[in-house]
Design a protein around this motif. Structure first.
Motif, PDB file in Angstrom:
ATOM      1  N   SER A 166      66.343  54.470   8.938  1.00 59.73           N
ATOM      2  CA  SER A 166      65.084  53.873   8.515  1.00 59.73           C
ATOM      3  C   SER A 166      64.994  52.449   9.031  1.00 59.73           C
ATOM      4  O   SER A 166      65.982  51.708   9.010  1.00 59.73           O
ATOM      5  CB  SER A 166      64.975  53.873   6.987  1.00 59.73           C
ATOM      6  N   ILE A 167      63.816  52.091   9.474  1.00 59.36           N
ATOM      7  CA  ILE A 167      63.542  50.737   9.932  1.00 59.36           C
ATOM      8  C   ILE A 167      62.403  50.192   9.094  1.00 59.36           C
ATOM      9  O   ILE A 167      61.325  50.807   9.020  1.00 59.36           O
ATOM     10  CB  ILE A 167      63.143  50.706  11.424  1.00 59.36           C
ATOM     11  N   THR A 168      62.625  49.067   8.453  1.00 57.38           N
ATOM     12  CA  THR A 168      61.570  48.459   7.664  1.00 57.38           C
ATOM     13  C   THR A 168      60.932  47.310   8.451  1.00 57.38           C
ATOM     14  O   THR A 168      61.533  46.770   9.379  1.00 57.38           O
ATOM     15  CB  THR A 168      62.115  47.920   6.337  1.00 57.38           C
ATOM     16  N   ALA A 169      59.704  46.989   8.062  1.00 60.36           N
ATOM     17  CA  ALA A 169      58.982  45.870   8.694  1.00 60.36           C
ATOM     18  C   ALA A 169      59.092  45.943  10.217  1.00 60.36           C
ATOM     19  O   ALA A 169      59.562  45.017  10.883  1.00 60.36           O
ATOM     20  CB  ALA A 169      59.511  44.540   8.175  1.00 60.36           C
ATOM     21  N   GLY A 192      54.858  46.309  11.150  1.00 57.89           N
ATOM     22  CA  GLY A 192      54.940  45.995   9.732  1.00 57.89           C
ATOM     23  C   GLY A 192      55.217  47.205   8.857  1.00 57.89           C
ATOM     24  O   GLY A 192      55.691  47.066   7.726  1.00 57.89           O
ATOM     25  N   GLU A 193      54.908  48.389   9.372  1.00 57.86           N
ATOM     26  CA  GLU A 193      55.166  49.608   8.596  1.00 57.86           C
ATOM     27  C   GLU A 193      56.645  49.976   8.675  1.00 57.86           C
ATOM     28  O   GLU A 193      57.398  49.483   9.517  1.00 57.86           O
ATOM     29  CB  GLU A 193      54.312  50.762   9.129  1.00 57.86           C
ATOM     30  N   SER A 194      57.051  50.894   7.802  1.00 61.99           N
ATOM     31  CA  SER A 194      58.410  51.427   7.820  1.00 61.99           C
ATOM     32  C   SER A 194      58.401  52.795   8.485  1.00 61.99           C
ATOM     33  O   SER A 194      57.377  53.501   8.481  1.00 61.99           O
ATOM     34  CB  SER A 194      58.965  51.538   6.399  1.00 61.99           C
ATOM     35  N   VAL A 195      59.534  53.169   9.039  1.00 59.41           N
ATOM     36  CA  VAL A 195      59.618  54.462   9.730  1.00 59.41           C
ATOM     37  C   VAL A 195      61.022  55.024   9.548  1.00 59.41           C
ATOM     38  O   VAL A 195      61.996  54.265   9.400  1.00 59.41           O
ATOM     39  CB  VAL A 195      59.290  54.294  11.229  1.00 59.41           C
ATOM     40  N   THR A 196      61.106  56.331   9.544  1.00 57.54           N
ATOM     41  CA  THR A 196      62.404  57.006   9.413  1.00 57.54           C
ATOM     42  C   THR A 196      62.553  58.042  10.516  1.00 57.54           C
ATOM     43  O   THR A 196      61.640  58.839  10.753  1.00 57.54           O
ATOM     44  CB  THR A 196      62.540  57.684   8.047  1.00 57.54           C
ATOM     45  N   VAL A 197      63.703  58.016  11.158  1.00 56.23           N
ATOM     46  CA  VAL A 197      64.070  59.003  12.172  1.00 56.23           C
ATOM     47  C   VAL A 197      65.198  59.850  11.594  1.00 56.23           C
ATOM     48  O   VAL A 197      66.127  59.313  10.982  1.00 56.23           O
ATOM     49  CB  VAL A 197      64.537  58.317  13.470  1.00 56.23           C
ATOM     50  N   ALA A 244      72.332  51.156  23.133  1.00 54.07           N
ATOM     51  CA  ALA A 244      73.174  50.185  22.454  1.00 54.07           C
ATOM     52  C   ALA A 244      73.320  50.615  20.996  1.00 54.07           C
ATOM     53  O   ALA A 244      72.356  51.062  20.374  1.00 54.07           O
ATOM     54  CB  ALA A 244      72.567  48.787  22.543  1.00 54.07           C
ATOM     55  N   GLN A 245      74.524  50.454  20.479  1.00 50.26           N
ATOM     56  CA  GLN A 245      74.788  50.910  19.111  1.00 50.26           C
ATOM     57  C   GLN A 245      74.039  50.066  18.082  1.00 50.26           C
ATOM     58  O   GLN A 245      73.968  48.838  18.187  1.00 50.26           O
ATOM     59  CB  GLN A 245      76.285  50.850  18.808  1.00 50.26           C
ATOM     60  N   LEU A 246      73.539  50.757  17.056  1.00 50.53           N
ATOM     61  CA  LEU A 246      72.894  50.086  15.924  1.00 50.53           C
ATOM     62  C   LEU A 246      73.772  50.131  14.675  1.00 50.53           C
ATOM     63  O   LEU A 246      73.987  49.117  14.020  1.00 50.53           O
ATOM     64  CB  LEU A 246      71.551  50.753  15.614  1.00 50.53           C
ATOM     65  N   ILE A 247      74.208  51.333  14.338  1.00 55.67           N
ATOM     66  CA  ILE A 247      74.957  51.530  13.101  1.00 55.67           C
ATOM     67  C   ILE A 247      75.958  52.657  13.288  1.00 55.67           C
ATOM     68  O   ILE A 247      75.667  53.662  13.938  1.00 55.67           O
ATOM     69  CB  ILE A 247      74.013  51.900  11.930  1.00 55.67           C
ATOM     70  N   LEU A 248      77.133  52.489  12.714  1.00 57.18           N
ATOM     71  CA  LEU A 248      78.126  53.555  12.594  1.00 57.18           C
ATOM     72  C   LEU A 248      78.280  53.878  11.124  1.00 57.18           C
ATOM     73  O   LEU A 248      78.445  52.973  10.305  1.00 57.18           O
ATOM     74  CB  LEU A 248      79.472  53.110  13.177  1.00 57.18           C
ATOM     75  N   GLU A 288      81.041  57.925   3.952  1.00 49.85           N
ATOM     76  CA  GLU A 288      80.028  56.974   3.520  1.00 49.85           C
ATOM     77  C   GLU A 288      78.686  57.675   3.358  1.00 49.85           C
ATOM     78  O   GLU A 288      78.388  58.644   4.065  1.00 49.85           O
ATOM     79  CB  GLU A 288      79.910  55.821   4.534  1.00 49.85           C
ATOM     80  N   ARG A 289      77.863  57.182   2.456  1.00 56.30           N
ATOM     81  CA  ARG A 289      76.551  57.789   2.224  1.00 56.30           C
ATOM     82  C   ARG A 289      75.428  56.919   2.765  1.00 56.30           C
ATOM     83  O   ARG A 289      74.350  57.416   3.063  1.00 56.30           O
ATOM     84  CB  ARG A 289      76.350  58.033   0.747  1.00 56.30           C
ATOM     85  N   GLU A 290      75.682  55.626   2.885  1.00 53.61           N
ATOM     86  CA  GLU A 290      74.630  54.711   3.327  1.00 53.61           C
ATOM     87  C   GLU A 290      75.269  53.509   4.009  1.00 53.61           C
ATOM     88  O   GLU A 290      76.367  53.070   3.644  1.00 53.61           O
ATOM     89  CB  GLU A 290      73.815  54.242   2.115  1.00 53.61           C
ATOM     90  N   LYS A 291      74.564  53.001   5.021  1.00 51.20           N
ATOM     91  CA  LYS A 291      75.022  51.801   5.721  1.00 51.20           C
ATOM     92  C   LYS A 291      73.799  50.988   6.111  1.00 51.20           C
ATOM     93  O   LYS A 291      72.781  51.554   6.537  1.00 51.20           O
ATOM     94  CB  LYS A 291      75.787  52.227   6.987  1.00 51.20           C
ATOM     95  N   ARG A 292      73.900  49.691   5.948  1.00 51.74           N
ATOM     96  CA  ARG A 292      72.761  48.824   6.285  1.00 51.74           C
ATOM     97  C   ARG A 292      73.145  47.816   7.356  1.00 51.74           C
ATOM     98  O   ARG A 292      74.298  47.395   7.457  1.00 51.74           O
ATOM     99  CB  ARG A 292      72.264  48.097   5.042  1.00 51.74           C
ATOM    100  N   ASN A 293      72.135  47.453   8.143  1.00 50.48           N
ATOM    101  CA  ASN A 293      72.306  46.414   9.150  1.00 50.48           C
ATOM    102  C   ASN A 293      70.951  45.735   9.320  1.00 50.48           C
ATOM    103  O   ASN A 293      70.095  46.189  10.067  1.00 50.48           O
ATOM    104  CB  ASN A 293      72.766  47.015  10.483  1.00 50.48           C
ATOM    105  N   GLY A 294      70.745  44.659   8.561  1.00 53.26           N
ATOM    106  CA  GLY A 294      69.456  43.963   8.622  1.00 53.26           C
ATOM    107  C   GLY A 294      68.316  44.849   8.147  1.00 53.26           C
ATOM    108  O   GLY A 294      68.326  45.356   7.039  1.00 53.26           O
ATOM    109  N   ARG A 295      67.346  45.084   9.019  1.00 52.81           N
ATOM    110  CA  ARG A 295      66.187  45.933   8.671  1.00 52.81           C
ATOM    111  C   ARG A 295      66.486  47.423   8.827  1.00 52.81           C
ATOM    112  O   ARG A 295      65.610  48.261   8.598  1.00 52.81           O
ATOM    113  CB  ARG A 295      65.004  45.562   9.576  1.00 52.81           C
ATOM    114  N   LEU A 296      67.676  47.745   9.209  1.00 54.84           N
ATOM    115  CA  LEU A 296      68.065  49.129   9.457  1.00 54.84           C
ATOM    116  C   LEU A 296      68.888  49.674   8.302  1.00 54.84           C
ATOM    117  O   LEU A 296      69.720  48.967   7.733  1.00 54.84           O
ATOM    118  CB  LEU A 296      68.884  49.234  10.745  1.00 54.84           C
TER     119      LEU A 296
END
Lengths: 114, 112
Positions: free
Chosen positions: B75-78, B16-21, B44-48, B53-61
């Protein structure tokens, strides 16, 4: 779904023996890669290829050879295996270049050299 | 050569917490990618995220890229227990867009 298949999945070899790890992709990707993964080192690039007949050295090529006889197949060859080459090896294929694409990985081959 | 490197070996959060790598890289790049590797699997790829670009989102990522400081964050939320994995950043080399280099990875443990 992109498919990369590695064989064997597990291999035990003796020091000084020859080991061949094979990789097959059905994605028709030009680029293929071999990495090894060790605790504390992450994924390190051994060899890669732009297409059939080509092989390029990565960051840690010593002790390894590579062969790309066809678009689909990319092999990693250890002519004289040593215990330091005990590791998990991953093959990948992809169309990475100029800010696009991604790599698709196989499930890994665990090699133990005794 | 280690072109890209995550800045933490491991971290733990509760579900439930958020985390940043975070990741830093050494050369100019055309793109940076984030990968996730679960136990016993290949990455496995998550985001390119491209260099313009400065920001990219993919669901909770959410991935960010700062080319001036040559750094990126994921960053991963929830968070969920199934987010437990090793997270890698990967880049190409400025002189060779086809040579793909991975960082050492950050081990994320999401606790129930």
């Amino acid at each position: 779904e992109a498919a990369v298949t590695q064989s064997p999945r597990n291999k035990v070899a003796v020091t000084g023996g020859k080991v061949t790890l094979s990789c097959n992709q059905t994605n028709n990707h030009n680029n293929m890669y071999w990495y090894r993964q060790d605790t504390g080192h992450g994924l390190r690039l051994i060899h890669y290829s732009y297409g059939a007949g080509s092989t390029e050295k990565g960051d840690i090529p010593d002790g390894y050879k590579a062969s790309r006889p066809s678009q689909e197949n990319f092999s990693l060859i250890l002519e004289l295996a040593t215990p330091s080459q005990t590791s998990v090896y991953f093959c990948a294929s992809g169309e990475w270049g100029l800010g696009t694409g991604q790599l698709y990985f196989g499930e890994g081959s665990k090699l133990t050299v005794l | 050569s280690q072109l890209a490197e995550e800045n933490l070996w491991a971290l733990s959060v509760h579900e439930g917490e958020s985390v940043t790598v975070n990741c830093s890289y050494k050369t100019s790049i055309t793109a940076l990618q984030w990968y996730r590797q679960k136990s016993g699997e290949g990455p496995a790829q998550l985001i390119l995220i491209r260099s313009n670009e400065r920001e990219k989102r993919n669901g909770r990522l959410r991935a960010t890229l700062d080319t001036s400081s040559q750094s990126s964050s994921l960053s991963i939320t929830a968070t969920r227990c199934e987010d437990t994995a090793v997270y890698f950043c990967a880049t190409d080399e400025d002189t060779n867009a086809y040579k793909v280099i991975f960082g050492k990875g950050t081990h994320l443990h999401v606790l129930p």
